[in-house]
Scaffold this motif. Structure first.
Motif, PDB file in Angstrom:
ATOM      1  N   VAL A  49      19.698   5.338  -4.576  1.00 45.12           N
ATOM      2  CA  VAL A  49      18.671   4.805  -3.682  1.00 45.12           C
ATOM      3  C   VAL A  49      19.304   4.387  -2.359  1.00 45.12           C
ATOM      4  O   VAL A  49      18.724   4.594  -1.285  1.00 45.12           O
ATOM      5  CB  VAL A  49      17.940   3.620  -4.343  1.00 45.12           C
ATOM      6  N   ALA A  50      20.494   3.787  -2.421  1.00 40.65           N
ATOM      7  CA  ALA A  50      21.180   3.385  -1.197  1.00 40.65           C
ATOM      8  C   ALA A  50      21.488   4.596  -0.321  1.00 40.65           C
ATOM      9  O   ALA A  50      21.371   4.535   0.914  1.00 40.65           O
ATOM     10  CB  ALA A  50      22.469   2.646  -1.538  1.00 40.65           C
ATOM     11  N   ALA A  51      21.860   5.715  -0.950  1.00 39.72           N
ATOM     12  CA  ALA A  51      22.141   6.927  -0.175  1.00 39.72           C
ATOM     13  C   ALA A  51      20.879   7.427   0.522  1.00 39.72           C
ATOM     14  O   ALA A  51      20.902   7.801   1.701  1.00 39.72           O
ATOM     15  CB  ALA A  51      22.710   8.011  -1.095  1.00 39.72           C
ATOM     16  N   ALA A  52      19.760   7.411  -0.202  1.00 35.68           N
ATOM     17  CA  ALA A  52      18.494   7.829   0.400  1.00 35.68           C
ATOM     18  C   ALA A  52      18.071   6.868   1.507  1.00 35.68           C
ATOM     19  O   ALA A  52      17.565   7.277   2.558  1.00 35.68           O
ATOM     20  CB  ALA A  52      17.408   7.919  -0.671  1.00 35.68           C
ATOM     21  N   ALA A  53      18.283   5.558   1.274  1.00 35.38           N
ATOM     22  CA  ALA A  53      17.921   4.558   2.277  1.00 35.38           C
ATOM     23  C   ALA A  53      18.755   4.722   3.542  1.00 35.38           C
ATOM     24  O   ALA A  53      18.235   4.653   4.663  1.00 35.38           O
ATOM     25  CB  ALA A  53      18.097   3.157   1.699  1.00 35.38           C
ATOM     26  N   ALA A  54      20.054   4.940   3.370  1.00 35.72           N
ATOM     27  CA  ALA A  54      20.921   5.128   4.537  1.00 35.72           C
ATOM     28  C   ALA A  54      20.512   6.377   5.313  1.00 35.72           C
ATOM     29  O   ALA A  54      20.483   6.383   6.556  1.00 35.72           O
ATOM     30  CB  ALA A  54      22.383   5.215   4.092  1.00 35.72           C
ATOM     31  N   PRO A 113       0.838  -1.205   0.000  1.00 31.93           N
ATOM     32  CA  PRO A 113       0.000   0.000   0.000  1.00 31.93           C
ATOM     33  C   PRO A 113       0.875   1.259   0.000  1.00 31.93           C
ATOM     34  O   PRO A 113       1.730   1.425   0.867  1.00 31.93           O
ATOM     35  CB  PRO A 113      -0.793  -0.128   1.311  1.00 31.93           C
ATOM     36  N   GLY A 114       0.679   2.097  -0.989  1.00 35.94           N
ATOM     37  CA  GLY A 114       1.542   3.262  -1.167  1.00 35.94           C
ATOM     38  C   GLY A 114       1.260   4.375  -0.175  1.00 35.94           C
ATOM     39  O   GLY A 114       0.206   4.436   0.453  1.00 35.94           O
ATOM     40  N   GLN A 115       2.236   5.273  -0.042  1.00 37.86           N
ATOM     41  CA  GLN A 115       2.076   6.396   0.874  1.00 37.86           C
ATOM     42  C   GLN A 115       1.070   7.412   0.355  1.00 37.86           C
ATOM     43  O   GLN A 115       0.443   8.119   1.140  1.00 37.86           O
ATOM     44  CB  GLN A 115       3.426   7.076   1.113  1.00 37.86           C
ATOM     45  N   GLY A 116       0.966   7.523  -0.968  1.00 37.63           N
ATOM     46  CA  GLY A 116       0.045   8.501  -1.528  1.00 37.63           C
ATOM     47  C   GLY A 116       0.442   9.930  -1.224  1.00 37.63           C
ATOM     48  O   GLY A 116      -0.389  10.833  -1.245  1.00 37.63           O
ATOM     49  N   LEU A 117       1.723  10.163  -0.938  1.00 38.07           N
ATOM     50  CA  LEU A 117       2.206  11.486  -0.539  1.00 38.07           C
ATOM     51  C   LEU A 117       3.406  11.877  -1.389  1.00 38.07           C
ATOM     52  O   LEU A 117       4.136  11.015  -1.888  1.00 38.07           O
ATOM     53  CB  LEU A 117       2.614  11.481   0.942  1.00 38.07           C
ATOM     54  N   PRO A 118       3.654  13.183  -1.555  1.00 41.04           N
ATOM     55  CA  PRO A 118       4.844  13.614  -2.287  1.00 41.04           C
ATOM     56  C   PRO A 118       6.113  13.143  -1.581  1.00 41.04           C
ATOM     57  O   PRO A 118       6.129  12.939  -0.357  1.00 41.04           O
ATOM     58  CB  PRO A 118       4.740  15.149  -2.266  1.00 41.04           C
ATOM     59  N   VAL A 119       7.180  12.951  -2.350  1.00 41.99           N
ATOM     60  CA  VAL A 119       8.453  12.535  -1.774  1.00 41.99           C
ATOM     61  C   VAL A 119       8.956  13.615  -0.808  1.00 41.99           C
ATOM     62  O   VAL A 119       8.872  14.817  -1.089  1.00 41.99           O
ATOM     63  CB  VAL A 119       9.491  12.304  -2.891  1.00 41.99           C
ATOM     64  N   LEU A 120       9.450  13.175   0.330  1.00 42.37           N
ATOM     65  CA  LEU A 120      10.035  14.104   1.295  1.00 42.37           C
ATOM     66  C   LEU A 120      11.190  14.862   0.632  1.00 42.37           C
ATOM     67  O   LEU A 120      12.112  14.236   0.100  1.00 42.37           O
ATOM     68  CB  LEU A 120      10.547  13.325   2.510  1.00 42.37           C
ATOM     69  N   PRO A 121      11.171  16.185   0.623  1.00 40.94           N
ATOM     70  CA  PRO A 121      12.228  16.933  -0.080  1.00 40.94           C
ATOM     71  C   PRO A 121      13.639  16.565   0.356  1.00 40.94           C
ATOM     72  O   PRO A 121      14.550  16.479  -0.483  1.00 40.94           O
ATOM     73  CB  PRO A 121      11.895  18.394   0.262  1.00 40.94           C
ATOM     74  N   ALA A 122      13.852  16.335   1.638  1.00 43.85           N
ATOM     75  CA  ALA A 122      15.195  15.984   2.108  1.00 43.85           C
ATOM     76  C   ALA A 122      15.667  14.672   1.492  1.00 43.85           C
ATOM     77  O   ALA A 122      16.852  14.538   1.122  1.00 43.85           O
ATOM     78  CB  ALA A 122      15.208  15.878   3.635  1.00 43.85           C
ATOM     79  N   SER A 145      16.630  15.316  -2.116  1.00 46.89           N
ATOM     80  CA  SER A 145      17.921  15.998  -2.218  1.00 46.89           C
ATOM     81  C   SER A 145      19.077  15.020  -2.060  1.00 46.89           C
ATOM     82  O   SER A 145      20.082  15.091  -2.784  1.00 46.89           O
ATOM     83  CB  SER A 145      18.019  17.096  -1.158  1.00 46.89           C
ATOM     84  N   VAL A 146      18.963  14.098  -1.106  1.00 43.61           N
ATOM     85  CA  VAL A 146      20.012  13.106  -0.899  1.00 43.61           C
ATOM     86  C   VAL A 146      20.162  12.227  -2.128  1.00 43.61           C
ATOM     87  O   VAL A 146      21.273  11.945  -2.588  1.00 43.61           O
ATOM     88  CB  VAL A 146      19.704  12.251   0.350  1.00 43.61           C
ATOM     89  N   LEU A 147      19.042  11.781  -2.682  1.00 50.01           N
ATOM     90  CA  LEU A 147      19.104  10.933  -3.864  1.00 50.01           C
ATOM     91  C   LEU A 147      19.710  11.685  -5.041  1.00 50.01           C
ATOM     92  O   LEU A 147      20.557  11.146  -5.771  1.00 50.01           O
ATOM     93  CB  LEU A 147      17.707  10.431  -4.212  1.00 50.01           C
ATOM     94  N   ALA A 148      19.305  12.924  -5.229  1.00 47.55           N
ATOM     95  CA  ALA A 148      19.833  13.702  -6.353  1.00 47.55           C
ATOM     96  C   ALA A 148      21.330  13.930  -6.221  1.00 47.55           C
ATOM     97  O   ALA A 148      22.070  13.859  -7.204  1.00 47.55           O
ATOM     98  CB  ALA A 148      19.093  15.033  -6.440  1.00 47.55           C
TER      99      ALA A 148
END
Length: 442
Positions: A286-291, A46-55, A58-61
């Motif tokens: 993705v690993a950076a965002a996950a960490a 079940p998805g969050q249905g919410l925009p990606v957290l900006p922080a 930024s980490v992923l980018a």
């Protein structure tokens, strides 16, 4: 003739082909090639249905330059973050006992392949568990759950199912369970978890505890969640898909924590071998965002708290609507979903051409304009009229509407949320009215 138990039917019925049930085979025959088979249409978490957290964005980018992949099993930063995450939850972990993969299905596939033997799961269970075992040619046996919750097999039913499997020449080795459950949205009481884990250990089974939803408890201060790994650390592997609490589904990342003993180290090594063969590595961005998320900085914890509160409010409202109309559903305690039994409306639904869970899925998906996967997707009986309803689609249709839900003091009063809940309620009310018209006159 005596009545056969549910676990008896499981032990008898799933040893066909590669562990698929007769109902599942019939379903595969009747589905079209557009992707509605049990494997081709596996309803996602079940998805969050919410925009990606900006922080997080930024980490992923910032890590997206080389766009490389992590080492197989995860890089040092991701593994260290996973260890910290579990240490804060009372589950000691070191990097040599942790592994990461692009999503929990890859980890479960590797675990199932490494452990071998037959697999036991509760009925119903997460939609992605059974296909992993079926892909490897393993037999899967569904075990009845107690009345108060899903996710964890009844200990006596588990023992009886293991006995039947062995009597028929099977080799049960693995039981998968979830203390905070998809699809039922319930949390298993600690005493049940303890009894089930003890029963599994007594039969020599390894336990995989899917704890994807442990951080989404609706009433965290009033709900006791106990990990099986706290009870039986030598025989439990913990699995967490970060799409549950932290990451968007399009950023696949999951982590596993293995037992701190020689068999656990050997199991981790075998899992890494399977992940290597599959090429199942987490992309570096993705690993950076996950960490970052697993480190639980303030931005992440604030968003998680707000999202859990929002989905809990919407889930309670949806539960009131469906139960008020006469359907059956346990009160949701975790996650972003609820599991609804429309059995009381069987006659009324029959008038609409709905005779089983596939028909019900098609009917409600069209009526509600949102996914309503039938219970058969989760290993439930095809004949049972059950569906999982997510709360994410009730938050709006644009990022602006969804973001507004997070900041509104009373999100249930927002027009777009009210409209979605009204449609849900009116759909079930119409079925109730139809059912009353079909009742025989007294």
């Amino acid at each position: 003739m005596g009545t056969e138990t549910a676990e008896g039917r499981a032990a008898r019925g799933t040893r066909t082909g590669h562990g698929t049930t007769d109902c599942a085979e019939a379903l595969m025959r009747r589905t079209d090639p557009e992707g509605h088979g049990p494997v081709r249409y596996g309803p996602p978490l079940p998805g969050q249905g919410l925009p990606v957290l900006p922080a997080l964005g930024s980490v992923l980018a910032a890590a997206a330059g080389p766009a490389d992949a992590e080492p197989c099993g995860g890089g040092p930063e991701l593994l260290a973050a996973a260890c910290g995450y579990w240490n804060r939850r009372g589950l000691p972990a070191t990097a040599d006992l942790v592994a990461a993969a692009p999503g929990a299905p890859a980890l479960l596939l590797a675990l199932t392949g490494a452990l071998g033997g037959d697999v036991l799961v509760p009925r119903p269970c997460a939609a992605w568990w059974e296909p992993q075992a079926r892909l490897l040619g393993r037999s899967v046996f569904h075990v009845a759950t107690p009345a108060e919750c899903g996710g964890v097999p009844d200990p006596y039913a588990l023992l009886e199912t293991v006995r039947r499997i062995r009597t028929e020449g099977g080799d049960p080795r693995l039981v998968v369970l979830s203390v905070a459950d998809d699809p039922t949205a319930t949390v298993a009481p600690p005493e049940l978890v303890h009894e089930t884990v003890e029963a599994a250990a007594g039969e020599g089974l390894h336990v995989v505890s899917d704890e994807t939803w442990r951080d989404t408890l609706h009433r965290a201060h009033d709900t006791v969640l106990l990990s099986p790994a706290e009870m039986l650390p030598d025989r439990v592997t913990v699995l967490t898909d970060l799409a549950g609490p932290f990451l968007p589904q399009g950023w696949p990342a999951a982590v596993a924590r293995f037992p701190d003993n020689e068999p656990g180290a050997r199991l981790r090594s075998q899992v890494l071998d399977v992940l290597t063969v599959l090429g199942a590595r987490v992309a570096e961005p993705v690993a950076a965002a996950a960490a970052y998320a697993l480190g639980e900085p303030e931005a992440v914890t604030e968003r998680l708290t707000a999202a859990v509160r929002l989905h809990a409010d919407v889930a309670r409202a949806a539960h009131r609507a469906v139960v008020g109309a006469g359907a059956l559903a346990r009160p949701p305690q975790a996650g972003r979903h609820l599991y609804v039994d429309l059995g009381p409306f069987r006659t009324a639904l029959g008038a609409h051409g709905v005779g089983d869970a596939q028909d019900l899925e098609d009917f409600l998906t069209a009526r509600l304009g949102m996914p309503a996967p039938g219970g058969h997707r989760f290993g439930d009986d095809l004949a049972a009229l059950r569906v999982r309803l997510g709360t994410g689609p009730l938050l709006g249709t644009t990022d602006e509407e969804r973001a507004e839900c997070l900041t509104a003091p009373s999100p249930l009063e927002l027009p777009h949320v009210q409209q979605a809940l009204t449609l849900l309620g009116s759909t079930f009310d119409d079925l109730r009215d139809d059912a009353q018209r079909w009742e025989s006159p007294r």
